[in-house]
Design a protein around this motif. Structure first.
Motif, short mmCIF file in Angstrom:
data_model
loop_
_atom_site.label_atom_id
_atom_site.label_comp_id
_atom_site.label_asym_id
_atom_site.label_seq_id
_atom_site.Cartn_x
_atom_site.Cartn_y
_atom_site.Cartn_z
N GLU A 120 37.80 -48.86 24.16
CA GLU A 120 37.83 -47.76 25.13
C GLU A 120 38.49 -46.54 24.53
O GLU A 120 38.03 -45.41 24.75
CB GLU A 120 38.56 -48.20 26.40
N ASP A 121 39.60 -46.73 23.79
CA ASP A 121 40.28 -45.59 23.18
C ASP A 121 39.38 -44.91 22.16
O ASP A 121 39.32 -43.68 22.09
CB ASP A 121 41.58 -46.04 22.51
N ILE A 139 38.13 -40.98 22.50
CA ILE A 139 38.44 -39.97 21.49
C ILE A 139 37.17 -39.48 20.81
O ILE A 139 37.08 -38.32 20.40
CB ILE A 139 39.45 -40.55 20.47
N LEU A 144 40.68 -38.90 29.64
CA LEU A 144 41.42 -37.91 28.86
C LEU A 144 41.99 -36.80 29.74
O LEU A 144 43.01 -36.19 29.40
CB LEU A 144 40.52 -37.30 27.78
N GLU A 200 48.18 -42.54 27.52
CA GLU A 200 48.20 -42.32 26.09
C GLU A 200 47.01 -43.02 25.43
O GLU A 200 46.62 -44.12 25.83
CB GLU A 200 49.51 -42.86 25.49
N ARG A 201 46.46 -42.36 24.43
CA ARG A 201 45.35 -42.92 23.67
C ARG A 201 45.74 -42.99 22.20
O ARG A 201 46.32 -42.05 21.66
CB ARG A 201 44.10 -42.05 23.80
N VAL A 254 44.26 -44.72 18.28
CA VAL A 254 43.21 -45.45 17.58
C VAL A 254 43.74 -45.91 16.23
O VAL A 254 44.32 -45.12 15.48
CB VAL A 254 41.96 -44.58 17.38
#
Length: 232
Positions: A2-3, A7, A57, A86-87, A89
């Motif tokens: 998902e992240d 992004i 986001l 928060e994201r 990767v």
């Protein structure tokens, strides 16, 4: 996944401009304002803004942008703000957040606040080598570290819209906020800038007073010599 997918949406240049504009405002932003800032039509901005909301986001709400209420005030407009989620990767996946939480819990349980602050201050001194001592340069260093500095009080104070350690600070605020202050103390040491605790909801707990700094002719602070342990 998902992240990564969220992004990946920012690869589109229009979405990236819209996201960066909304995120930088620190307040709710309407579609017209975002469209003008991104240089696109309102309908296209609305499409991309809603895609960013779907990805987590941005967050959406509604309010009357006129500031009036009652008859004739107009319909509420859709507004956007940066999501609090928060994201991150990492490929392959890493879990540094859990490690940070475990270490913070152990340090707090052992009463190692002063030791943590001493280590953070040393790290701050190591970071200052690329900063020339001017307040504008400090803002750049803070931005690179994720603090999102904002000039306040006529430029005499730098406040920081983002805490890079937010997730751990939420769990161990005295330990992590003390570490954060010490880190920035090490960074500005010898520059004339003073950092202090200034906790405000939604902001970093530290602010920097830059009015006392000689921004015109400040000598670059000398970095600490390398540790013998790090020499080959």
């Amino acid at each position: 996944m998902e992240d990564i997918e969220a992004i990946a949406l920012l690869q589109d240049p229009v979405r990236r401009r819209l996201y960066e504009f909304v995120a930088a405002q620190g307040r709710e932003v309407g579609r017209n304002e975002a469209a003008e800032a991104a240089g696109v039509a309102r309908t296209l901005a609305a499409f991309h803004l809603d895609k960013l909301v779907d990805a987590g986001l941005l967050e959406a709400g509604s309010r009357r942008l006129t500031g009036r209420s009652g008859p004739g005030a107009g319909r509420p407009a859709k507004v956007y703000r940066r999501s609090a989620v928060e994201r991150g990767v990492s490929v392959p996946p890493r879990d540094y957040g859990t490690a940070a939480g475990v270490l913070a819990e152990a340090a707090e349980s052992a009463g190692l606040d002063m030791e943590v602050q001493d280590a953070a201050r040393r790290r701050g001194r190591a970071l200052r080598a690329g900063w020339g001592g001017a307040a504008g340069g400090l803002a750049g260093v803070l931005a690179e570290r994720g603090y999102e500095p904002v000039a306040d009080e006529g430029g005499a104070v730098l406040r920081m819209r983002n805490c890079p350690f937010h997730a751990v600070a939420e769990l161990f605020p005295p330990l992590v906020c003390g570490m954060n202050l010490a880190l920035l103390e090490g960074l500005v040491e010898g520059s004339g800038v003073r950092v202090r605790m200034d906790p405000r909801p939604g902001w970093c707990c530290v602010a920097a007073d830059v009015s006392a700094a000689d921004v015109a002719a400040a000598d670059p602070p000398a970095a600490d010599p390398p540790s013998k342990n790090n020499e080959d």
